[in-house]
Motif scaffolding. Sequence first.
Motif, PDB file in Angstrom:
ATOM      1  N   GLY A  90      -0.128   0.300   5.062  1.00  0.00           N
ATOM      2  CA  GLY A  90       0.290  -0.526   6.180  1.00  0.00           C
ATOM      3  C   GLY A  90       1.053   0.266   7.223  1.00  0.00           C
ATOM      4  O   GLY A  90       1.661   1.297   6.918  1.00  0.00           O
ATOM      5  N   TRP A  91       0.996  -0.219   8.463  1.00  0.00           N
ATOM      6  CA  TRP A  91       1.811   0.292   9.562  1.00  0.00           C
ATOM      7  C   TRP A  91       2.860  -0.751   9.921  1.00  0.00           C
ATOM      8  O   TRP A  91       2.557  -1.952   9.984  1.00  0.00           O
ATOM      9  N   PHE A  92       4.069  -0.282  10.199  1.00  0.00           N
ATOM     10  CA  PHE A  92       5.196  -1.130  10.543  1.00  0.00           C
ATOM     11  C   PHE A  92       5.913  -0.521  11.736  1.00  0.00           C
ATOM     12  O   PHE A  92       5.760   0.667  12.017  1.00  0.00           O
ATOM     13  N   ARG A  93       6.690  -1.326  12.442  1.00  0.00           N
ATOM     14  CA  ARG A  93       7.434  -0.794  13.575  1.00  0.00           C
ATOM     15  C   ARG A  93       8.778  -1.494  13.708  1.00  0.00           C
ATOM     16  O   ARG A  93       8.946  -2.639  13.287  1.00  0.00           O
ATOM     17  N   GLN A  94       9.713  -0.762  14.298  1.00  0.00           N
ATOM     18  CA  GLN A  94      11.034  -1.305  14.557  1.00  0.00           C
ATOM     19  C   GLN A  94      11.457  -0.885  15.960  1.00  0.00           C
ATOM     20  O   GLN A  94      11.669   0.301  16.223  1.00  0.00           O
ATOM     21  N   GLY A  95      11.551  -1.858  16.857  1.00  0.00           N
ATOM     22  CA  GLY A  95      11.993  -1.604  18.208  1.00  0.00           C
ATOM     23  C   GLY A  95      13.503  -1.643  18.314  1.00  0.00           C
ATOM     24  O   GLY A  95      14.194  -2.075  17.386  1.00  0.00           O
ATOM     25  N   LYS A  99       8.911  -4.852  11.484  1.00  0.00           N
ATOM     26  CA  LYS A  99       7.867  -5.852  11.399  1.00  0.00           C
ATOM     27  C   LYS A  99       6.535  -5.194  11.064  1.00  0.00           C
ATOM     28  O   LYS A  99       6.248  -4.085  11.508  1.00  0.00           O
ATOM     29  N   GLY A 100       5.719  -5.892  10.283  1.00  0.00           N
ATOM     30  CA  GLY A 100       4.391  -5.395   9.971  1.00  0.00           C
ATOM     31  C   GLY A 100       3.480  -5.412  11.182  1.00  0.00           C
ATOM     32  O   GLY A 100       3.476  -6.365  11.955  1.00  0.00           O
ATOM     33  N   VAL A 101       2.686  -4.370  11.345  1.00  0.00           N
ATOM     34  CA  VAL A 101       1.743  -4.230  12.447  1.00  0.00           C
ATOM     35  C   VAL A 101       0.312  -4.423  11.970  1.00  0.00           C
ATOM     36  O   VAL A 101      -0.453  -5.196  12.545  1.00  0.00           O
ATOM     37  N   SER A 102      -0.059  -3.705  10.915  1.00  0.00           N
ATOM     38  CA  SER A 102      -1.427  -3.734  10.419  1.00  0.00           C
ATOM     39  C   SER A 102      -1.462  -3.195   9.002  1.00  0.00           C
ATOM     40  O   SER A 102      -0.559  -2.487   8.576  1.00  0.00           O
ATOM     41  N   CYS A 103      -2.532  -3.531   8.283  1.00  0.00           N
ATOM     42  CA  CYS A 103      -2.730  -3.021   6.935  1.00  0.00           C
ATOM     43  C   CYS A 103      -4.215  -2.843   6.696  1.00  0.00           C
ATOM     44  O   CYS A 103      -5.022  -3.630   7.193  1.00  0.00           O
ATOM     45  N   ILE A 104      -4.571  -1.820   5.929  1.00  0.00           N
ATOM     46  CA  ILE A 104      -5.957  -1.580   5.552  1.00  0.00           C
ATOM     47  C   ILE A 104      -6.031  -1.431   4.040  1.00  0.00           C
ATOM     48  O   ILE A 104      -5.165  -0.809   3.419  1.00  0.00           O
ATOM     49  N   SER A 105      -7.061  -2.019   3.440  1.00  0.00           N
ATOM     50  CA  SER A 105      -7.219  -1.976   1.995  1.00  0.00           C
ATOM     51  C   SER A 105      -7.558  -0.566   1.526  1.00  0.00           C
ATOM     52  O   SER A 105      -7.933   0.308   2.308  1.00  0.00           O
ATOM     53  N   ASP A 144     -12.379  -1.558   3.493  1.00  0.00           N
ATOM     54  CA  ASP A 144     -13.300  -2.630   3.853  1.00  0.00           C
ATOM     55  C   ASP A 144     -12.619  -3.911   4.327  1.00  0.00           C
ATOM     56  O   ASP A 144     -13.308  -4.843   4.748  1.00  0.00           O
ATOM     57  N   MET A 145     -11.294  -3.966   4.271  1.00  0.00           N
ATOM     58  CA  MET A 145     -10.561  -5.127   4.753  1.00  0.00           C
ATOM     59  C   MET A 145      -9.321  -4.662   5.498  1.00  0.00           C
ATOM     60  O   MET A 145      -8.700  -3.664   5.132  1.00  0.00           O
ATOM     61  N   SER A 146      -8.959  -5.401   6.537  1.00  0.00           N
ATOM     62  CA  SER A 146      -7.770  -5.078   7.309  1.00  0.00           C
ATOM     63  C   SER A 146      -7.206  -6.336   7.937  1.00  0.00           C
ATOM     64  O   SER A 146      -7.911  -7.338   8.092  1.00  0.00           O
ATOM     65  N   ASN A 147      -5.931  -6.291   8.304  1.00  0.00           N
ATOM     66  CA  ASN A 147      -5.320  -7.392   9.029  1.00  0.00           C
ATOM     67  C   ASN A 147      -4.321  -6.848  10.041  1.00  0.00           C
ATOM     68  O   ASN A 147      -3.905  -5.692   9.972  1.00  0.00           O
ATOM     69  N   TYR A 148      -3.953  -7.716  11.006  1.00  0.00           N
ATOM     70  CA  TYR A 148      -3.120  -7.315  12.132  1.00  0.00           C
ATOM     71  C   TYR A 148      -2.122  -8.405  12.465  1.00  0.00           C
ATOM     72  O   TYR A 148      -2.408  -9.599  12.322  1.00  0.00           O
ATOM     73  N   ASP A 149      -0.971  -7.987  12.946  1.00  0.00           N
ATOM     74  CA  ASP A 149      -0.047  -8.932  13.534  1.00  0.00           C
ATOM     75  C   ASP A 149      -0.620  -9.443  14.857  1.00  0.00           C
ATOM     76  O   ASP A 149      -1.326  -8.710  15.560  1.00  0.00           O
ATOM     77  N   ASP A 150      -0.321 -10.694  15.191  1.00  0.00           N
ATOM     78  CA  ASP A 150      -0.863 -11.284  16.412  1.00  0.00           C
ATOM     79  C   ASP A 150      -0.493 -10.496  17.667  1.00  0.00           C
ATOM     80  O   ASP A 150      -1.244 -10.500  18.647  1.00  0.00           O
ATOM     81  N   SER A 151       0.639  -9.822  17.654  1.00  0.00           N
ATOM     82  CA  SER A 151       1.098  -9.106  18.829  1.00  0.00           C
ATOM     83  C   SER A 151       0.226  -7.911  19.193  1.00  0.00           C
ATOM     84  O   SER A 151       0.302  -7.420  20.324  1.00  0.00           O
ATOM     85  N   ASN A 191     -10.662   8.390   3.403  1.00  0.00           N
ATOM     86  CA  ASN A 191     -10.094   8.772   2.114  1.00  0.00           C
ATOM     87  C   ASN A 191     -10.427  10.213   1.725  1.00  0.00           C
ATOM     88  O   ASN A 191      -9.689  10.825   0.951  1.00  0.00           O
ATOM     89  N   ALA A 192     -11.515  10.759   2.247  1.00  0.00           N
ATOM     90  CA  ALA A 192     -11.834  12.161   1.992  1.00  0.00           C
ATOM     91  C   ALA A 192     -10.787  13.082   2.604  1.00  0.00           C
ATOM     92  O   ALA A 192     -10.548  14.182   2.099  1.00  0.00           O
ATOM     93  N   LYS A 193     -10.161  12.645   3.703  1.00  0.00           N
ATOM     94  CA  LYS A 193      -9.105  13.402   4.361  1.00  0.00           C
ATOM     95  C   LYS A 193      -7.712  12.897   4.006  1.00  0.00           C
ATOM     96  O   LYS A 193      -6.720  13.448   4.496  1.00  0.00           O
ATOM     97  N   ASN A 194      -7.628  11.852   3.186  1.00  0.00           N
ATOM     98  CA  ASN A 194      -6.351  11.234   2.821  1.00  0.00           C
ATOM     99  C   ASN A 194      -5.536  10.877   4.060  1.00  0.00           C
ATOM    100  O   ASN A 194      -4.335  11.156   4.133  1.00  0.00           O
ATOM    101  N   MET A 195      -6.194  10.236   5.013  1.00  0.00           N
ATOM    102  CA  MET A 195      -5.551   9.940   6.277  1.00  0.00           C
ATOM    103  C   MET A 195      -5.859   8.516   6.735  1.00  0.00           C
ATOM    104  O   MET A 195      -6.989   8.042   6.616  1.00  0.00           O
ATOM    105  N   VAL A 196      -4.839   7.854   7.266  1.00  0.00           N
ATOM    106  CA  VAL A 196      -4.962   6.539   7.880  1.00  0.00           C
ATOM    107  C   VAL A 196      -4.560   6.662   9.338  1.00  0.00           C
ATOM    108  O   VAL A 196      -3.557   7.307   9.657  1.00  0.00           O
ATOM    109  N   THR A 197      -5.337   6.040  10.222  1.00  0.00           N
ATOM    110  CA  THR A 197      -5.136   6.168  11.658  1.00  0.00           C
ATOM    111  C   THR A 197      -4.875   4.802  12.286  1.00  0.00           C
ATOM    112  O   THR A 197      -5.475   3.807  11.887  1.00  0.00           O
ATOM    113  N   LEU A 198      -3.979   4.767  13.254  1.00  0.00           N
ATOM    114  CA  LEU A 198      -3.749   3.576  14.060  1.00  0.00           C
ATOM    115  C   LEU A 198      -4.037   3.928  15.511  1.00  0.00           C
ATOM    116  O   LEU A 198      -3.284   4.679  16.135  1.00  0.00           O
ATOM    117  N   GLN A 199      -5.140   3.405  16.038  1.00  0.00           N
ATOM    118  CA  GLN A 199      -5.501   3.604  17.430  1.00  0.00           C
ATOM    119  C   GLN A 199      -4.871   2.489  18.252  1.00  0.00           C
ATOM    120  O   GLN A 199      -5.152   1.311  18.016  1.00  0.00           O
TER     121      GLN A 199
END
Length: 126
Positions: A35-40, A46-52, A56-63, A74-82
């Motif tokens: 998951g990605w989270f942020r604090q302003g 607050k949670g921003v997004s999460c990927i399984s 194959d599954m993901s969710n997002y905060d409405d904002s 997973n081959a690169k062991n990396m998660v990206t948030l565009q």
Amino acid sequence: QLQLVESGGGLVENGGSLTLSCQVSGLPSANYHIGWFRQGPGKERKGVSCISSSGDMSNYDDSVKGRFTISRDNAKNMVTLQMNRLKPEDTSVYYCAAARWAPCEVVITEHGLDYWGEGTLVTVSS
């Protein structure tokens, strides 16, 4: 022990784009939901997004729906948030975190997390 290191933060113009990366090491990443989270400034984290774990599954905060996209390799062991069409209110320290068992609907509420990164700062000018 699983380690997570965020990168890609910086200063961007209002309406611009930025890509954040979460590099996972120490253990294979394929069994962890991320998951990605942020604090302003002056705000709670607050949670921003999460990927399984399989990607194959993901969710997002409405904002951020329609503006941010989460993905993983997973081959690169990396998660990206565009992040696209950034707004000043997106200014925050962004964190990634990993959950071994909790599904993304739980992870995005900031529960069930086993490991955290130390964050990367994103500043959006107005």
